[in-house]
Design a protein around this motif. Structure first.
Motif, PDB file in Angstrom:
ATOM      1  N   GLU A 211      68.143  23.292  73.669  1.00  0.00           N
ATOM      2  CA  GLU A 211      66.872  23.744  73.100  1.00  0.00           C
ATOM      3  C   GLU A 211      67.160  24.380  71.741  1.00  0.00           C
ATOM      4  O   GLU A 211      67.997  25.266  71.634  1.00  0.00           O
ATOM      5  N   LEU A 212      66.442  23.919  70.719  1.00  0.00           N
ATOM      6  CA  LEU A 212      66.612  24.446  69.366  1.00  0.00           C
ATOM      7  C   LEU A 212      65.238  24.617  68.741  1.00  0.00           C
ATOM      8  O   LEU A 212      64.411  23.704  68.792  1.00  0.00           O
ATOM      9  N   ASN A 213      64.984  25.798  68.171  1.00  0.00           N
ATOM     10  CA  ASN A 213      63.717  25.994  67.482  1.00  0.00           C
ATOM     11  C   ASN A 213      63.923  26.858  66.241  1.00  0.00           C
ATOM     12  O   ASN A 213      64.781  27.742  66.210  1.00  0.00           O
ATOM     13  N   VAL A 214      63.138  26.560  65.228  1.00  0.00           N
ATOM     14  CA  VAL A 214      63.148  27.287  63.955  1.00  0.00           C
ATOM     15  C   VAL A 214      61.727  27.753  63.675  1.00  0.00           C
ATOM     16  O   VAL A 214      60.791  26.943  63.693  1.00  0.00           O
ATOM     17  N   THR A 215      61.576  29.042  63.435  1.00  0.00           N
ATOM     18  CA  THR A 215      60.264  29.614  63.175  1.00  0.00           C
ATOM     19  C   THR A 215      60.257  30.262  61.797  1.00  0.00           C
ATOM     20  O   THR A 215      61.095  31.111  61.499  1.00  0.00           O
ATOM     21  N   ASN A 216      59.307  29.838  60.964  1.00  0.00           N
ATOM     22  CA  ASN A 216      59.180  30.377  59.612  1.00  0.00           C
ATOM     23  C   ASN A 216      57.832  31.077  59.482  1.00  0.00           C
ATOM     24  O   ASN A 216      56.779  30.439  59.593  1.00  0.00           O
ATOM     25  N   ASP A 217      57.878  32.400  59.274  1.00  0.00           N
ATOM     26  CA  ASP A 217      56.645  33.172  59.129  1.00  0.00           C
ATOM     27  C   ASP A 217      56.034  32.911  57.753  1.00  0.00           C
ATOM     28  O   ASP A 217      56.671  33.147  56.721  1.00  0.00           O
ATOM     29  N   ILE A 218      54.792  32.424  57.758  1.00  0.00           N
ATOM     30  CA  ILE A 218      54.068  32.202  56.507  1.00  0.00           C
ATOM     31  C   ILE A 218      53.372  33.488  56.080  1.00  0.00           C
ATOM     32  O   ILE A 218      53.416  33.887  54.916  1.00  0.00           O
ATOM     33  N   THR A 219      52.693  34.124  57.013  1.00  0.00           N
ATOM     34  CA  THR A 219      52.108  35.441  56.814  1.00  0.00           C
ATOM     35  C   THR A 219      52.472  36.281  58.033  1.00  0.00           C
ATOM     36  O   THR A 219      53.265  35.862  58.870  1.00  0.00           O
ATOM     37  N   GLU A 220      51.870  37.445  58.159  1.00  0.00           N
ATOM     38  CA  GLU A 220      52.146  38.285  59.316  1.00  0.00           C
ATOM     39  C   GLU A 220      51.599  37.681  60.606  1.00  0.00           C
ATOM     40  O   GLU A 220      52.065  38.022  61.694  1.00  0.00           O
ATOM     41  N   THR A 221      50.622  36.807  60.494  1.00  0.00           N
ATOM     42  CA  THR A 221      49.991  36.242  61.695  1.00  0.00           C
ATOM     43  C   THR A 221      50.143  34.740  61.824  1.00  0.00           C
ATOM     44  O   THR A 221      49.796  34.181  62.864  1.00  0.00           O
ATOM     45  N   ILE A 222      50.644  34.062  60.800  1.00  0.00           N
ATOM     46  CA  ILE A 222      50.758  32.599  60.827  1.00  0.00           C
ATOM     47  C   ILE A 222      52.203  32.201  60.559  1.00  0.00           C
ATOM     48  O   ILE A 222      52.856  32.738  59.665  1.00  0.00           O
ATOM     49  N   ALA A 223      52.702  31.250  61.349  1.00  0.00           N
ATOM     50  CA  ALA A 223      54.074  30.765  61.175  1.00  0.00           C
ATOM     51  C   ALA A 223      54.130  29.285  61.492  1.00  0.00           C
ATOM     52  O   ALA A 223      53.257  28.724  62.166  1.00  0.00           O
ATOM     53  N   LEU A 224      55.157  28.640  61.002  1.00  0.00           N
ATOM     54  CA  LEU A 224      55.428  27.236  61.290  1.00  0.00           C
ATOM     55  C   LEU A 224      56.634  27.152  62.212  1.00  0.00           C
ATOM     56  O   LEU A 224      57.678  27.739  61.926  1.00  0.00           O
ATOM     57  N   LYS A 225      56.494  26.425  63.325  1.00  0.00           N
ATOM     58  CA  LYS A 225      57.562  26.332  64.314  1.00  0.00           C
ATOM     59  C   LYS A 225      57.951  24.879  64.547  1.00  0.00           C
ATOM     60  O   LYS A 225      57.107  24.025  64.804  1.00  0.00           O
ATOM     61  N   LEU A 226      59.247  24.606  64.480  1.00  0.00           N
ATOM     62  CA  LEU A 226      59.813  23.306  64.807  1.00  0.00           C
ATOM     63  C   LEU A 226      60.706  23.483  66.028  1.00  0.00           C
ATOM     64  O   LEU A 226      61.559  24.376  66.050  1.00  0.00           O
ATOM     65  N   ALA A 227      60.517  22.642  67.040  1.00  0.00           N
ATOM     66  CA  ALA A 227      61.273  22.780  68.289  1.00  0.00           C
ATOM     67  C   ALA A 227      61.809  21.423  68.735  1.00  0.00           C
ATOM     68  O   ALA A 227      61.114  20.406  68.632  1.00  0.00           O
ATOM     69  N   TYR A 228      63.039  21.435  69.259  1.00  0.00           N
ATOM     70  CA  TYR A 228      63.681  20.223  69.767  1.00  0.00           C
ATOM     71  C   TYR A 228      64.276  20.533  71.135  1.00  0.00           C
ATOM     72  O   TYR A 228      65.063  21.473  71.292  1.00  0.00           O
ATOM     73  N   ASP A 229      63.884  19.754  72.150  1.00  0.00           N
ATOM     74  CA  ASP A 229      64.396  19.895  73.511  1.00  0.00           C
ATOM     75  C   ASP A 229      65.040  18.574  73.931  1.00  0.00           C
ATOM     76  O   ASP A 229      64.458  17.504  73.758  1.00  0.00           O
ATOM     77  N   SER A 230      66.234  18.665  74.508  1.00  0.00           N
ATOM     78  CA  SER A 230      66.961  17.469  74.923  1.00  0.00           C
ATOM     79  C   SER A 230      67.610  17.689  76.284  1.00  0.00           C
ATOM     80  O   SER A 230      68.130  18.779  76.562  1.00  0.00           O
ATOM     81  N   LYS A 231      67.574  16.650  77.121  1.00  0.00           N
ATOM     82  CA  LYS A 231      68.248  16.660  78.422  1.00  0.00           C
ATOM     83  C   LYS A 231      69.122  15.419  78.504  1.00  0.00           C
ATOM     84  O   LYS A 231      68.655  14.302  78.299  1.00  0.00           O
ATOM     85  N   TYR A 232      70.403  15.621  78.824  1.00  0.00           N
ATOM     86  CA  TYR A 232      71.356  14.513  78.880  1.00  0.00           C
ATOM     87  C   TYR A 232      72.091  14.534  80.216  1.00  0.00           C
ATOM     88  O   TYR A 232      72.653  15.566  80.615  1.00  0.00           O
ATOM     89  N   HIS A 233      72.081  13.390  80.921  1.00  0.00           N
ATOM     90  CA  HIS A 233      72.819  13.219  82.171  1.00  0.00           C
ATOM     91  C   HIS A 233      73.994  12.280  81.928  1.00  0.00           C
ATOM     92  O   HIS A 233      73.843  11.220  81.303  1.00  0.00           O
TER      93      HIS A 233
END
Length: 256
Positions: A211-233
């Motif tokens: 699980e990897l996520n990056v969160t960038n706060d644009i203002t005090e109440t608004i942010a941009l979030k990118l998330a990547y989830d992977s499962k490998y067997h």
């Protein structure tokens, strides 16, 4: 020409799960913060034109900390429609409770569940207990590791393949060893990078969750979030099935 609609909504009542150290009560004379923290996240995408698809993802998380105890839970939901037909539908469940032994060490008990109609395994559930250790726990950096034995239940998704292609279709019930690493870093005041790596090893196969996520706060109440989830067997019921299932989401976050 195609039209795209991207909408994400997150109601944050606290920092990310695992981001705050839990300590025995009575260590500070200041008024303690609320022991309950909750998170709600929602994202939606729609594409029309040459490609007709709709995707929905949601997440609900909560953490309760009191004294030496810390308990957190999480539910994730993903759904994808392509050309009017469901292409992906999966749910993730997490429940963990911890008990602090000292400034850095703690005991943990963990349940992790995964249900999917279109992955190599229809059901994949584990329980585990062991020891955790916090290497770093500051305002800008968190790094903790866990290791312990457990038990796994897996049900192969035989609906997605023909009977003559099955390598194994028996339900898996076996002992496992689980290892987990949680990492969160704030290189800037408005930027947070977090990752979680979990290895579940048993006799039948080994599963790696990323699980990897990056969160960038644009203002005090608004942010941009990118998330990547992977499962490998490392082993799946049939060679026609993919060993890896991954999801990438982009959300706008509104914090209140």
């Amino acid at each position: 020409m195609s039209k795209k609609l991207l909408f994400g909504l997150v109601l944050l009542a606290s920092p990310a799960v695992y981001a705050e150290e839990f300590t025995p009560s009575g260590d500070s004379e200041e008024t303690p913060p609320s022991p309950l923290k909750t998170e709600v996240e929602f994202g939606y995408q729609a594409h029309s034109g040459n490609t007709d698809s709709q995707s929905l993802n949601a997440r609900v998380g909560a953490e309760y900390t009191e004294g030496r105890h810390r308990t957190n839970g999480e539910w994730k939901y993903y759904q994808l429609y392509k050309n009017g037909e469901e292409d992906k539908n999966q749910q993730n469940y997490l429940l963990q409770t911890d008990y602090k032994l000292g400034p850095r060490t703690y005991l943990y008990g963990n349940y992790n569940g995964f249900t999917s109609r279109y992955s190599s395994y229809f059901e994949d559930h584990t329980i585990s207990g062991g020891l955790g250790y916090q290497l770093f726990n500051t305002d800008s950096l968190l790094l903790e590791a866990e290791l312990g034995p457990g038990f796994r239940y897996q049900e192969p998704n035989v609906d997605e393949i023909d009977d003559d292609e099955i390598i194994f279709k028996d339900i898996v019930k076996e002992a496992i060893v689980r290892g987990n690493i949680n990492f969160s870093w704030n290189p800037l005041d408005n930027l947070t990078v977090a990752t979680k790596l979990t290895v579940t090893a048993g006799q039948s196969n080994t599963r790696l969750d990323t699980e990897l996520n990056v969160t960038n706060d644009i203002t005090e109440t608004i942010a941009l979030k990118l998330a990547y989830d992977s499962k490998y067997h490392t082993k799946v019921p049939s060679p026609t099935l993919s060993k890896r299932d991954s999801i990438f989401t982009v959300n706008l976050l509104f914090a209140f």
